[in-house]
Design a protein around this motif. Structure first.
Motif, mmCIF file in Angstrom:
data_model
loop_
_atom_site.group_PDB
_atom_site.id
_atom_site.type_symbol
_atom_site.label_atom_id
_atom_site.label_comp_id
_atom_site.label_asym_id
_atom_site.label_seq_id
_atom_site.Cartn_x
_atom_site.Cartn_y
_atom_site.Cartn_z
ATOM 1 N N ALA A 123 -2.279 19.569 10.740
ATOM 2 C CA ALA A 123 -3.238 18.502 11.052
ATOM 3 C C ALA A 123 -4.652 19.074 11.110
ATOM 4 C CB ALA A 123 -2.878 17.862 12.387
ATOM 5 N N GLU A 124 -5.629 18.253 10.745
ATOM 6 C CA GLU A 124 -7.035 18.701 10.768
ATOM 7 C C GLU A 124 -7.778 18.006 11.903
ATOM 8 O OE1 GLU A 124 -8.809 17.705 6.968
ATOM 9 O OE2 GLU A 124 -6.880 18.085 6.001
ATOM 10 N N TRP A 125 -8.631 18.751 12.560
ATOM 11 C CA TRP A 125 -9.503 18.210 13.610
ATOM 12 C C TRP A 125 -10.603 17.390 12.936
ATOM 13 C CZ3 TRP A 125 -10.071 17.007 18.442
ATOM 14 C CH2 TRP A 125 -11.303 17.046 19.101
ATOM 15 N N ALA A 164 2.415 13.017 13.631
ATOM 16 C CA ALA A 164 1.899 13.966 12.633
ATOM 17 C C ALA A 164 3.048 14.662 11.911
ATOM 18 C CB ALA A 164 0.998 14.992 13.320
ATOM 19 N N LYS A 165 4.085 15.008 12.669
ATOM 20 C CA LYS A 165 5.235 15.694 12.068
ATOM 21 C C LYS A 165 5.901 14.794 11.020
ATOM 22 C CE LYS A 165 9.289 18.279 13.511
ATOM 23 N NZ LYS A 165 10.179 18.600 14.607
ATOM 24 N N ARG A 166 6.061 13.534 11.361
ATOM 25 C CA ARG A 166 6.675 12.603 10.417
ATOM 26 C C ARG A 166 5.778 12.395 9.191
ATOM 27 N NH1 ARG A 166 8.889 12.333 14.925
ATOM 28 N NH2 ARG A 166 10.897 11.356 15.387
ATOM 29 N N ALA A 167 4.466 12.345 9.437
ATOM 30 C CA ALA A 167 3.534 12.093 8.329
ATOM 31 C C ALA A 167 3.620 13.188 7.268
ATOM 32 C CB ALA A 167 2.109 11.991 8.870
ATOM 33 N N ALA A 168 3.901 14.426 7.709
ATOM 34 C CA ALA A 168 4.030 15.523 6.740
ATOM 35 C C ALA A 168 5.150 15.220 5.749
ATOM 36 C CB ALA A 168 4.295 16.837 7.483
ATOM 37 N N GLY A 169 6.227 14.630 6.238
ATOM 38 C CA GLY A 169 7.348 14.271 5.370
ATOM 39 C C GLY A 169 7.012 13.161 4.389
ATOM 40 N N PHE A 170 5.969 12.418 4.701
ATOM 41 C CA PHE A 170 5.516 11.347 3.798
ATOM 42 C C PHE A 170 4.388 11.823 2.881
ATOM 43 C CE2 PHE A 170 7.914 8.829 6.738
ATOM 44 C CZ PHE A 170 8.273 7.687 6.050
ATOM 45 N N ASP A 171 4.145 13.144 2.875
ATOM 46 C CA ASP A 171 3.073 13.724 2.041
ATOM 47 C C ASP A 171 1.716 13.105 2.364
ATOM 48 O OD1 ASP A 171 4.727 15.499 0.703
ATOM 49 O OD2 ASP A 171 5.317 13.985 -0.768
ATOM 50 N N MET A 172 1.459 12.933 3.631
ATOM 51 C CA MET A 172 0.162 12.380 4.042
ATOM 52 C C MET A 172 -0.729 13.507 4.562
ATOM 53 S SD MET A 172 1.455 8.951 6.041
ATOM 54 C CE MET A 172 0.039 7.884 5.803
ATOM 55 N N ARG A 173 -2.022 13.334 4.408
ATOM 56 C CA ARG A 173 -2.990 14.212 5.070
ATOM 57 C C ARG A 173 -3.150 13.683 6.495
ATOM 58 N NH1 ARG A 173 -9.226 13.345 4.890
ATOM 59 N NH2 ARG A 173 -9.965 15.236 5.924
ATOM 60 N N VAL A 174 -3.124 14.589 7.468
ATOM 61 C CA VAL A 174 -3.246 14.148 8.865
ATOM 62 C C VAL A 174 -4.541 14.688 9.464
ATOM 63 C CG1 VAL A 174 -2.229 14.230 11.176
ATOM 64 C CG2 VAL A 174 -0.741 14.072 9.173
ATOM 65 N N TYR A 211 -4.785 5.029 7.497
ATOM 66 C CA TYR A 211 -4.000 4.450 8.590
ATOM 67 C C TYR A 211 -4.510 5.088 9.870
ATOM 68 C CZ TYR A 211 -0.940 3.099 4.778
ATOM 69 O OH TYR A 211 -0.448 2.567 3.614
ATOM 70 N N LEU A 212 -4.988 4.280 10.786
ATOM 71 C CA LEU A 212 -5.498 4.804 12.055
ATOM 72 C C LEU A 212 -4.490 4.466 13.150
ATOM 73 C CD1 LEU A 212 -7.802 6.031 13.786
ATOM 74 C CD2 LEU A 212 -8.652 3.689 14.099
ATOM 75 N N CYS A 213 -3.873 5.500 13.706
ATOM 76 C CA CYS A 213 -2.819 5.285 14.710
ATOM 77 C C CYS A 213 -3.339 5.647 16.098
ATOM 78 C CB CYS A 213 -1.609 6.155 14.399
ATOM 79 S SG CYS A 213 -0.859 5.769 12.802
ATOM 80 N N LEU A 214 -3.186 4.733 17.039
ATOM 81 C CA LEU A 214 -3.681 4.951 18.404
ATOM 82 C C LEU A 214 -2.548 5.443 19.296
ATOM 83 C CD1 LEU A 214 -5.836 1.698 18.801
ATOM 84 C CD2 LEU A 214 -6.486 3.919 17.819
ATOM 85 N N HIS A 215 -2.778 6.616 19.926
ATOM 86 C CA HIS A 215 -1.749 7.195 20.805
ATOM 87 C C HIS A 215 -2.373 7.783 22.068
ATOM 88 C CE1 HIS A 215 1.259 6.498 17.820
ATOM 89 N NE2 HIS A 215 0.549 7.124 16.909
ATOM 90 N N LEU A 265 0.853 -1.191 0.000
ATOM 91 C CA LEU A 265 0.000 0.000 0.000
ATOM 92 C C LEU A 265 0.886 1.237 0.000
ATOM 93 C CD1 LEU A 265 -2.381 -1.114 2.898
ATOM 94 C CD2 LEU A 265 -2.859 -1.231 0.439
ATOM 95 N N ASP A 266 0.393 2.308 -0.620
ATOM 96 C CA ASP A 266 1.127 3.577 -0.591
ATOM 97 C C ASP A 266 0.842 4.321 0.712
ATOM 98 O OD1 ASP A 266 2.347 3.407 -3.107
ATOM 99 O OD2 ASP A 266 0.463 3.983 -4.085
ATOM 100 N N THR A 267 1.730 5.250 1.006
ATOM 101 C CA THR A 267 1.462 6.154 2.128
ATOM 102 C C THR A 267 1.200 7.576 1.618
ATOM 103 O OG1 THR A 267 3.832 6.486 2.375
ATOM 104 C CG2 THR A 267 2.792 4.887 3.850
ATOM 105 N N TYR A 268 1.904 7.986 0.534
ATOM 106 C CA TYR A 268 1.752 9.372 0.087
ATOM 107 C C TYR A 268 0.324 9.613 -0.402
ATOM 108 C CZ TYR A 268 2.598 7.353 -4.530
ATOM 109 O OH TYR A 268 2.526 6.583 -5.653
ATOM 110 N N ASN A 269 -0.154 10.807 -0.105
ATOM 111 C CA ASN A 269 -1.520 11.218 -0.443
ATOM 112 C C ASN A 269 -2.588 10.409 0.290
ATOM 113 O OD1 ASN A 269 -0.521 13.146 -2.135
ATOM 114 N ND2 ASN A 269 -0.704 11.912 -3.985
ATOM 115 N N LYS A 270 -2.193 9.610 1.263
ATOM 116 C CA LYS A 270 -3.172 8.869 2.066
ATOM 117 C C LYS A 270 -3.448 9.651 3.354
ATOM 118 C CE LYS A 270 -3.416 5.354 -0.709
ATOM 119 N NZ LYS A 270 -4.605 5.188 -1.540
ATOM 120 N N THR A 271 -4.520 9.269 4.027
ATOM 121 C CA THR A 271 -4.900 9.972 5.252
ATOM 122 C C THR A 271 -4.463 9.173 6.472
ATOM 123 O OG1 THR A 271 -6.786 11.006 4.173
ATOM 124 C CG2 THR A 271 -6.871 10.862 6.577
#
Ligand code: NAP
Length: 329
Positions: free
Chosen positions: A191-193, A164-174, A206-210, A144-150
């Protein structure tokens, strides 16, 4: 005057931690790498002034009601769900943790897990060792790709924001959903609420639990939540095992309700070798090592040791989880 007694509840810590504690305290090192049985923790609670446990060592009301001498528990973890905090507070037992220093290590590991599943790293490694790479054919391991994914984050605190900071480097929407909205972090990290949990579940690739494990978050991801996720969705659990209903996770993966999961935590830990989750190829699992770079491991131990020494020598204590306990010392 007798020196305060501190129980270092494992034998694998960096020697500098025991040396530092020994400058101020009598140190008892438990000669084991295994969580102590309840009766041993119970007994030691009446004999020691300080405990340095792991965040999985259960220190319950029974132990705390026997803690006639105990003044401080310094968890070598950021999660403190192992301690009955209201009883500790009532009994004047201070609890500290190790926030901050492990956020980058945990965020790195979140991405390691996410990419391991997305790009089939662990599965293809397993397959090669099992003799399954016999021809140039990439199709068994298409990922699966990560870029342009949420990337959706549940629990937008220290670790969530580093992810979230790392995701920006992967061109992901957060997008994120958390107990508290963080407009400043939104602006800083792009990041968007999400507005609510349902939107987070529906829109995340990708749903990340923190989040921490609390009464509100225990079992918060179950059958209904998996059903709301995309069939191509991936769950990444870097929080605590019990945040996810494990049977529901098995069923969702087995029936391909979601595409996969990458988990660093489970319930119980360690996972039993006959757990059905281990039969599934769409699961990546690591043994609760989110924070465990060598440097962070030692830094967390030293931070916990410093809290113990500060508390037992009357210096200001950092990282208090229940500062109100001081009033009951
Ligand atoms: P943190 O800075 O305290 O962040 C936790 C976030 O979760 C906060 O934003 C908090 O909101 C939010 N939250 C709390 N209760 C919630 C709820 N009911 N619903 C939604 N959001 C909620 O902690 P952290 O350092 O990022 O660590 C988070 C967790 O990761 C720890 O508690 C621990 O269990 C786990 N962890 C795992 C590992 C590992 O090795 N796998 C290592 C370290 C930590 P507020 O801002 O409103 O409090």
């Amino acid at each position: 005057m007798a020196r305060p007694k501190v129980w270092l509840m494992r034998n694998y810590h960096d020697p500098q931690i025991e040396a530092y504690l020994s400058e101020h305290c009598e140190v008892i090192v438990r000669q084991s790498n295994v969580t102590p049985p309840h009766e041993e923790i119970f007994k030691m609670a009446a004999e020691c002034d300080g405990f340095l446990p792991e965040g999985i060592d259960i220190i319950d009301a029974e132990v705390l009601n026997n803690a006639s001498r105990l003044k401080i528990i310094a968890d070598r973890s950021v999660g403190t769900d192992n301690v009955d905090i209201p009883v500790a507070t009532r009994n004047g037992v201070l609890l500290t943790n190790t926030p901050g220093i492990l956020q980058d290590a945990c965020a790195d590991m979140t991405f390691a897990l996410l990419l391991s599943f997305a790009r089939q790293v662990t599965r293809s490694d397993r397959d090669i060792r099992a003799g399954k790479w016999t021809v140039f054919d990439q199709t068994p391991w298409l990922g699966l790709d990560t870029y342009n994914k949420t990337l959706g984050i549940f629990g937008f605190g220290g670790i969530g924001q580093k992810v979230a900071k790392r995701a920006a480097g992967f061109d992901m929407r957060v997008i994120y959903y958390s107990r508290t909205r963080r407009p400043e972090a939104e602006a800083e990290l792009g990041a968007e609420w999400a507005g609510d949990m349902e939107t987070l579940l529906r829109e995340s690739d990708y749903l990340c639990l923190h989040c921490p494990l609390t009464d509100e978050t225990r079992g918060v991801i179950g059958e209904a939540e998996f059903a709301l996720m995309k069939p191509s969705g991936v769950l990444v659990n870097m929080a605590r095992g019990a945040v996810v209903q494990q049977q529901a996770l098995y069923e969702a993966l087995e029936a391909n309700v979601i595409a996969g999961a990458a988990i660093d935590v489970c319930d119980p830990e360690p996972m039993l070798i006959d757990d059905p989750l281990l039969t599934l190829d769409n699961l990546v699992i690591t043994p609760h090592i989110g924070s465990a770079s060598a440097a962070t491991f030692t830094a967390m131990g030293m931070m916990a040791a410093r809290s113990i020494v500060a508390a037992l020598t009357g210096e200001p204590v950092k990282n208090m989880v229940n500062p109100e306990a001081m009033a009951n010392w």
